[in-house]
Motif scaffolding. Structure first.
Motif, PDB file in Angstrom:
ATOM      1  N   PHE A 181       0.839  -1.208   0.000  1.00  0.00           N
ATOM      2  CA  PHE A 181       0.000   0.000   0.000  1.00  0.00           C
ATOM      3  C   PHE A 181       0.873   1.259   0.000  1.00  0.00           C
ATOM      4  CE2 PHE A 181      -3.367  -2.746   2.159  1.00  0.00           C
ATOM      5  CZ  PHE A 181      -4.163  -2.825   1.035  1.00  0.00           C
ATOM      6  N   GLU A 182       1.930   1.238   0.816  1.00  0.00           N
ATOM      7  CA  GLU A 182       2.800   2.422   0.899  1.00  0.00           C
ATOM      8  C   GLU A 182       3.539   2.647  -0.418  1.00  0.00           C
ATOM      9  OE1 GLU A 182       4.945   1.494   4.497  1.00  0.00           O
ATOM     10  OE2 GLU A 182       3.537   2.652   5.730  1.00  0.00           O
ATOM     11  N   ASP A 183       3.971   1.559  -1.081  1.00  0.00           N
ATOM     12  CA  ASP A 183       4.625   1.684  -2.396  1.00  0.00           C
ATOM     13  C   ASP A 183       3.666   2.311  -3.410  1.00  0.00           C
ATOM     14  OD1 ASP A 183       6.943   0.584  -1.462  1.00  0.00           O
ATOM     15  OD2 ASP A 183       6.690  -1.366  -2.438  1.00  0.00           O
ATOM     16  N   ALA A 184       2.424   1.848  -3.384  1.00  0.00           N
ATOM     17  CA  ALA A 184       1.436   2.383  -4.329  1.00  0.00           C
ATOM     18  C   ALA A 184       1.205   3.871  -4.082  1.00  0.00           C
ATOM     19  CB  ALA A 184       0.126   1.615  -4.196  1.00  0.00           C
ATOM     20  N   LEU A 185       1.189   4.272  -2.810  1.00  0.00           N
ATOM     21  CA  LEU A 185       0.936   5.677  -2.478  1.00  0.00           C
ATOM     22  C   LEU A 185       2.099   6.591  -2.845  1.00  0.00           C
ATOM     23  CD1 LEU A 185      -1.016   5.092   0.819  1.00  0.00           C
ATOM     24  CD2 LEU A 185      -1.834   6.449  -1.121  1.00  0.00           C
ATOM     25  N   GLU A 186       3.240   5.994  -3.172  1.00  0.00           N
ATOM     26  CA  GLU A 186       4.368   6.803  -3.642  1.00  0.00           C
ATOM     27  C   GLU A 186       4.184   7.236  -5.101  1.00  0.00           C
ATOM     28  OE1 GLU A 186       8.030   4.762  -2.950  1.00  0.00           O
ATOM     29  OE2 GLU A 186       7.772   4.750  -0.773  1.00  0.00           O
ATOM     30  N   VAL A 187       3.286   6.567  -5.822  1.00  0.00           N
ATOM     31  CA  VAL A 187       3.139   6.889  -7.250  1.00  0.00           C
ATOM     32  C   VAL A 187       1.775   7.497  -7.602  1.00  0.00           C
ATOM     33  CG1 VAL A 187       4.796   5.135  -7.981  1.00  0.00           C
ATOM     34  CG2 VAL A 187       2.369   4.561  -7.912  1.00  0.00           C
ATOM     35  N   VAL A 188       0.844   7.501  -6.656  1.00  0.00           N
ATOM     36  CA  VAL A 188      -0.419   8.211  -6.905  1.00  0.00           C
ATOM     37  C   VAL A 188      -0.530   9.346  -5.889  1.00  0.00           C
ATOM     38  CG1 VAL A 188      -1.601   6.172  -7.815  1.00  0.00           C
ATOM     39  CG2 VAL A 188      -1.817   6.717  -5.406  1.00  0.00           C
ATOM     40  N   PRO A 194      -7.312  11.020  -7.363  1.00  0.00           N
ATOM     41  CA  PRO A 194      -8.025  11.075  -6.075  1.00  0.00           C
ATOM     42  C   PRO A 194      -8.722   9.777  -5.681  1.00  0.00           C
ATOM     43  CG  PRO A 194      -9.127  12.423  -7.735  1.00  0.00           C
ATOM     44  CD  PRO A 194      -7.805  12.030  -8.300  1.00  0.00           C
ATOM     45  N   VAL A 195      -9.351   9.094  -6.645  1.00  0.00           N
ATOM     46  CA  VAL A 195     -10.113   7.870  -6.319  1.00  0.00           C
ATOM     47  C   VAL A 195      -9.161   6.773  -5.849  1.00  0.00           C
ATOM     48  CG1 VAL A 195     -11.603   6.064  -7.262  1.00  0.00           C
ATOM     49  CG2 VAL A 195     -11.993   8.444  -7.893  1.00  0.00           C
ATOM     50  N   GLU A 196      -8.064   6.563  -6.614  1.00  0.00           N
ATOM     51  CA  GLU A 196      -7.084   5.532  -6.244  1.00  0.00           C
ATOM     52  C   GLU A 196      -6.410   5.884  -4.920  1.00  0.00           C
ATOM     53  OE1 GLU A 196      -7.261   7.042  -9.172  1.00  0.00           O
ATOM     54  OE2 GLU A 196      -7.555   5.462 -10.697  1.00  0.00           O
ATOM     55  N   TYR A 197      -6.115   7.175  -4.746  1.00  0.00           N
ATOM     56  CA  TYR A 197      -5.468   7.644  -3.513  1.00  0.00           C
ATOM     57  C   TYR A 197      -6.338   7.316  -2.296  1.00  0.00           C
ATOM     58  CZ  TYR A 197      -3.330  10.972  -0.210  1.00  0.00           C
ATOM     59  OH  TYR A 197      -2.730  11.551   0.891  1.00  0.00           O
ATOM     60  N   ALA A 198      -7.628   7.630  -2.391  1.00  0.00           N
ATOM     61  CA  ALA A 198      -8.543   7.385  -1.269  1.00  0.00           C
ATOM     62  C   ALA A 198      -8.680   5.892  -0.988  1.00  0.00           C
ATOM     63  CB  ALA A 198      -9.911   8.001  -1.569  1.00  0.00           C
ATOM     64  N   MET A 199      -8.801   5.093  -2.054  1.00  0.00           N
ATOM     65  CA  MET A 199      -8.924   3.635  -1.878  1.00  0.00           C
ATOM     66  C   MET A 199      -7.693   3.080  -1.161  1.00  0.00           C
ATOM     67  SD  MET A 199      -8.893   0.670  -4.818  1.00  0.00           S
ATOM     68  CE  MET A 199      -7.175   1.040  -5.219  1.00  0.00           C
ATOM     69  N   LEU A 200      -6.507   3.508  -1.614  1.00  0.00           N
ATOM     70  CA  LEU A 200      -5.263   3.002  -1.020  1.00  0.00           C
ATOM     71  C   LEU A 200      -5.115   3.443   0.431  1.00  0.00           C
ATOM     72  CD1 LEU A 200      -2.990   3.603  -4.113  1.00  0.00           C
ATOM     73  CD2 LEU A 200      -3.344   1.381  -3.030  1.00  0.00           C
ATOM     74  N   GLN A 201      -5.451   4.688   0.723  1.00  0.00           N
ATOM     75  CA  GLN A 201      -5.339   5.163   2.109  1.00  0.00           C
ATOM     76  C   GLN A 201      -6.312   4.412   3.015  1.00  0.00           C
ATOM     77  OE1 GLN A 201      -3.096   6.976   3.403  1.00  0.00           O
ATOM     78  NE2 GLN A 201      -2.367   8.531   1.959  1.00  0.00           N
ATOM     79  N   ASN A 202      -7.534   4.191   2.531  1.00  0.00           N
ATOM     80  CA  ASN A 202      -8.512   3.427   3.320  1.00  0.00           C
ATOM     81  C   ASN A 202      -8.006   2.011   3.584  1.00  0.00           C
ATOM     82  OD1 ASN A 202     -11.473   3.027   4.295  1.00  0.00           O
ATOM     83  ND2 ASN A 202     -11.145   1.364   2.847  1.00  0.00           N
ATOM     84  N   ASN A 203      -7.475   1.372   2.533  1.00  0.00           N
ATOM     85  CA  ASN A 203      -6.999  -0.009   2.677  1.00  0.00           C
ATOM     86  C   ASN A 203      -5.741  -0.088   3.535  1.00  0.00           C
ATOM     87  OD1 ASN A 203      -9.128  -0.696   1.068  1.00  0.00           O
ATOM     88  ND2 ASN A 203      -7.924  -1.112  -0.757  1.00  0.00           N
ATOM     89  N   ASP A 228      -8.022   9.636   7.535  1.00  0.00           N
ATOM     90  CA  ASP A 228      -8.242  11.077   7.346  1.00  0.00           C
ATOM     91  C   ASP A 228      -7.816  11.525   5.947  1.00  0.00           C
ATOM     92  OD1 ASP A 228      -9.385  11.411   9.824  1.00  0.00           O
ATOM     93  OD2 ASP A 228      -7.538  12.064  10.804  1.00  0.00           O
ATOM     94  N   GLN A 229      -6.759  10.909   5.420  1.00  0.00           N
ATOM     95  CA  GLN A 229      -6.354  11.208   4.042  1.00  0.00           C
ATOM     96  C   GLN A 229      -7.437  10.747   3.058  1.00  0.00           C
ATOM     97  OE1 GLN A 229      -3.606  12.901   2.767  1.00  0.00           O
ATOM     98  NE2 GLN A 229      -3.392  13.455   4.924  1.00  0.00           N
ATOM     99  N   ALA A 230      -7.977   9.551   3.275  1.00  0.00           N
ATOM    100  CA  ALA A 230      -9.052   9.046   2.395  1.00  0.00           C
ATOM    101  C   ALA A 230     -10.255   9.977   2.434  1.00  0.00           C
ATOM    102  CB  ALA A 230      -9.449   7.637   2.809  1.00  0.00           C
ATOM    103  N   LEU A 231     -10.540  10.525   3.612  1.00  0.00           N
ATOM    104  CA  LEU A 231     -11.715  11.387   3.776  1.00  0.00           C
ATOM    105  C   LEU A 231     -11.520  12.768   3.153  1.00  0.00           C
ATOM    106  CD1 LEU A 231     -12.745  10.315   7.376  1.00  0.00           C
ATOM    107  CD2 LEU A 231     -13.998   9.842   5.256  1.00  0.00           C
ATOM    108  N   LYS A 232     -10.306  13.078   2.717  1.00  0.00           N
ATOM    109  CA  LYS A 232     -10.103  14.309   1.939  1.00  0.00           C
ATOM    110  C   LYS A 232     -10.746  14.176   0.554  1.00  0.00           C
ATOM    111  CE  LYS A 232      -5.817  15.871   4.111  1.00  0.00           C
ATOM    112  NZ  LYS A 232      -4.365  16.128   3.929  1.00  0.00           N
TER     113      LYS A 232
END
Length: 319
Positions: A181-188, A194-203, A228-232
């Motif tokens: 999850f953290e690796d994925a969040l380095e590239v989005v 926004p949609v992928e970012y929120a999904m990854l932060q939630n997961n 809280d990041q997902a809820l942005k």
């Protein structure tokens, strides 16, 4: 235009097959009913019946496209998923010989998804899905294909988390999931994806919250920050069900956090109250949108939480 060309007996068979594929893809991209997806499957089958046997690569591409339609068909059971798996397994040897790296990686990614769903029904091994995702990652690098890379990392993480927790490697897999999850969040990022970012932060929040750890409070604090990041991105107005999922997850997390980190023995009455507020809103949204199962789960959590808060109130009166 495409319909006419597909039905023109004077056109070469391969061209007619390609026209049918074009029509099928149009139905598949904007399906208004499940029937549109089954119609797309039928069109791919017609295209395959027209496609010359010597056109190996075209046949493999049509077969892989048919797989994508099959895996999108809503159904009870696994029949379409089993067909989709067979389609990808038939197409991939030819794609590996004659196709381009990106179409091979896309087929591997889709095969991984199908295998992951089938594993949930006991019809495939989750390790097969992980292998397919890892093969796709040979092509879908983070620099050139950030969106695909992020999806693959998310899928890998959920696959790791779905494996049985009974063996000694469970902790390693949970750590790997968090890393994915953290690796994925380095590239989005929040702005461009926004949609992928929120999904990854939630997961990520869920992975941190439920992973066994010698630092549970630290993990829960990191999980709250992720929610809280997902809820942005996720709000009741623009994504009500995703929003409800995230606030319910955040409530679960708050339930286990002390109000004062330096004085955990003082309890968590305030966090329990915050959790109750989140659960109440989530319950309202799930009920409003006909998500009876989720509404029931949240109602059970609310009842348990009310009991816990009542207990705290009684203890306070005794003192």
């Amino acid at each position: 235009m495409a319909h006419a060309a597909a039905n023109d007996p004077t056109s070469p068979a391969a061209e007619r097959a390609e026209m049918l594929v074009e029509i099928a893809m149009g139905l598949q991209q904007r399906p208004k009913t499940p029937r549109h997806l089954t119609s797309a499957v039928e069109l791919y089958e017609q295209a395959l019946s027209l496609c010359p046997h010597e056109a190996e690569l075209l046949r493999a591409r049509i077969t892989a496209r048919k797989g994508t339609a099959l895996q999108a068909v809503p159904e009870q059971g696994t029949a379409s998923l089993e067909e989709a798996r067979a389609a990808y397994e038939q197409a991939l040897p030819v794609l590996n010989r004659l196709g381009g790296p990106e179409e091979i990686a896309e087929a591997e990614m889709n095969l991984g998804l199908v295998l992951q769903y089938l594993a949930g029904y006991g019809r495939a091994a989750i390790t097969e899905a992980i292998s397919a995702y890892q093969r796709a990652l040979r092509t879908f690098h983070r620099q050139r294909f950030p969106a695909e890379y992020a999806i693959l990392q998310n899928n890998l993480a959920t696959a790791f988390l779905s494996m049985p927790v009974t063996d000694e490697r469970a902790k390693i897999r949970e750590a790997l999931a968090v890393q994915c999850f953290e690796d994925a969040l380095e590239v989005v990022n929040l702005i461009d994806h926004p949609v992928e970012y929120a999904m990854l932060q939630n997961n990520l929040g869920n992975a941190l919250q439920y992973a066994p750890s010698s630092h549970p409070v630290e993990n829960n604090l990191r999980a709250i920050a992720a929610y809280d990041q997902a809820l942005k991105v996720r709000s009741r107005a623009n994504a009500p069900l995703e929003y409800a999922n995230t606030i319910a997850n955040k409530a679960n997390c708050l339930w286990n956090l002390p109000d004062e980190l330096e004085r955990p023995e003082a309890g968590n009455r305030e966090n329990l109250r915050h959790a109750r507020t989140y659960y109440e809103e989530a319950h309202e949204i799930f009920t409003e949108h006909g998500e009876a199962g989720k509404a029931h789960q949240v109602a059970e959590a609310l009842a348990q939480l009310a009991h816990e808060l009542d207990g705290l109130g009684e203890q306070r009166h005794e003192h």
